[in-house]
Design a protein around this motif. Structure first.
Motif, PDB file in Angstrom:
ATOM      1  N   ARG A  72     -10.757  -2.044  -1.239  1.00 41.66           N
ATOM      2  CA  ARG A  72      -9.516  -1.720  -0.507  1.00 41.66           C
ATOM      3  C   ARG A  72      -8.511  -1.021  -1.399  1.00 41.66           C
ATOM      4  NH1 ARG A  72     -10.242  -6.877   1.839  1.00 41.66           N
ATOM      5  NH2 ARG A  72      -8.773  -7.769   0.352  1.00 41.66           N
ATOM      6  N   THR A  73      -8.352  -1.524  -2.614  1.00 43.87           N
ATOM      7  CA  THR A  73      -7.395  -0.918  -3.542  1.00 43.87           C
ATOM      8  C   THR A  73      -7.794   0.516  -3.889  1.00 43.87           C
ATOM      9  OG1 THR A  73      -6.834  -3.057  -4.504  1.00 43.87           O
ATOM     10  CG2 THR A  73      -6.341  -1.108  -5.822  1.00 43.87           C
TER      11      THR A  73
ATOM     12  N   THR B  15       0.832   4.195  -2.851  1.00 42.46           N
ATOM     13  CA  THR B  15       0.513   5.586  -2.547  1.00 42.46           C
ATOM     14  C   THR B  15       1.638   6.512  -3.003  1.00 42.46           C
ATOM     15  OG1 THR B  15      -0.794   4.906  -0.634  1.00 42.46           O
ATOM     16  CG2 THR B  15      -0.089   7.194  -0.707  1.00 42.46           C
TER      17      THR B  15
ATOM     18  N   THR C 127      -7.052   2.758  -1.026  1.00 46.44           N
ATOM     19  CA  THR C 127      -5.600   2.984  -0.922  1.00 46.44           C
ATOM     20  C   THR C 127      -5.146   4.046  -1.906  1.00 46.44           C
ATOM     21  OG1 THR C 127      -5.165   0.739  -0.168  1.00 46.44           O
ATOM     22  CG2 THR C 127      -3.320   1.911  -1.176  1.00 46.44           C
TER      23      THR C 127
ATOM     24  N   ASP D 192       0.810  -1.222   0.000  1.00 50.27           N
ATOM     25  CA  ASP D 192       0.000   0.000   0.000  1.00 50.27           C
ATOM     26  C   ASP D 192       0.841   1.268   0.000  1.00 50.27           C
ATOM     27  OD1 ASP D 192      -2.278  -1.513  -0.009  1.00 50.27           O
ATOM     28  OD2 ASP D 192      -2.800  -1.179   2.091  1.00 50.27           O
TER      29      ASP D 192
END
Length: 286
Positions: free
Chosen positions: A276-277, A222, A280, A218
């Protein structure tokens, strides 16, 4: 809502200094999960069909593509369709009619001059059909007699000067760059070369794409978006979620024979992975 285009989503993301997630889909359950996950955030999303997935469906592009179009038109978020890692001229010809707004043409296996010539021809054909086109550049061969190095081979890196020349001469709309990720990783252990990404972002005036993002943690994802990545490709992460859910379901219910039971939990697991992706990446419809 009506289908949107990959180019439009990329343009919006670039303006917002964010990234669009592009998920590889193989089955209708993949398609439904990607859309459901995007709606839960909510965020725009790209449904991505690879040439390998087409081969899995007997080499026929239209059945899965038409299902994806129908699902996308029912979605509450913007959805685009992208045809990934295309080498087949037939698929390139069919892309626009099948509902795709973009293609990733893959000639990186060829020596540089042949790669460039093939990509330039693909760009001309794609643009004549209104398609946005992406290519990939890893490490160009030909130096000291070495063959091209696959963009996802260990140690492969995209050279900024070579990339600048390739983009200018080919006319591609986006470039996937080799900065440390790899296809089909089942562990999230990739370390990206953020210094190189900074150089590539400064050298190129087209959106940058990260392939093999399932293996990127993650924090690295980012940082990659902050460093200039505008399209993030994810495939294996969905298949890990799908397969894990099915294994667990069947282990608990060895007598089960109705696929609807295990496909339901598999779809739910993929939906969570998609959400979730997107979270993120900070992707939103705003």
């Amino acid at each position: 809502m009506p289908l949107t285009t990959t180019g439009e989503l990329i343009t919006r993301a670039a303006t917002a200094r964010s990234a669009v997630a592009s998920f590889n889909v193989i089955t209708l359950e993949h398609v439904e999960a990607v859309i459901a996950g995007a709606e839960s955030v909510p965020a725009p999303v790209v449904l991505q069909v690879s040439e390998n997935a087409v081969m899995f469906h007997g080499g026929q592009l239209f059945p899965l593509a038409r299902a994806a179009v129908a699902a996308a038109e029912l979605a509450a978020v913007p959805v685009a369709l992208h045809l990934d890692h295309v080498q087949s001229e037939t698929l390139l010809h069919q892309a626009a009619e099948a509902g795709f707004s973009s293609v990733m043409y893959d000639a990186a296996r060829l020596p540089y001059a042949e790669n460039l010539a093939a990509t330039r021809a693909a760009v001309d054909r794609a643009h004549s059909q209104g398609l946005w086109i992406e290519a990939e550049l890893g490490q160009i061969g030909g130096k000291n007699g070495r063959p091209p190095l696959d963009a996802h081979a260990p140690g492969a890196r995209t050279d900024p000067d070579e990339a600048r020349a390739f983009v200018a001469d080919s006319g591609v709309d986006a470039l996937a760059v080799a900065i440390g990720s790899a296809h089909a990783m089942t562990t999230r252990t990739a370390t990206l070369d953020h210094a190189l990404l900074k150089q590539l972002s400064a050298a190129l005036d087209v959106p940058l794409v990260l392939h093999g993002s399932s293996g990127v943690p993650d924090g690295e994802l980012t940082a990659a978006v902050a460093g200039g990545i505008t399209k993030v490709n994810i495939g294996t992460a969905l298949n890990i979620a799908l397969t894990g859910a099915i294994r667990e379901f069947l282990a608990d219910r060895p007598e089960a024979v109705d696929p609807r039971g295990y496909l339901t939990v598999a779809r739910e697991a993929m939906t969570r992975a998609v959400a979730r992706t997107l979270q993120t990446l900070g992707a939103t419809t705003a």
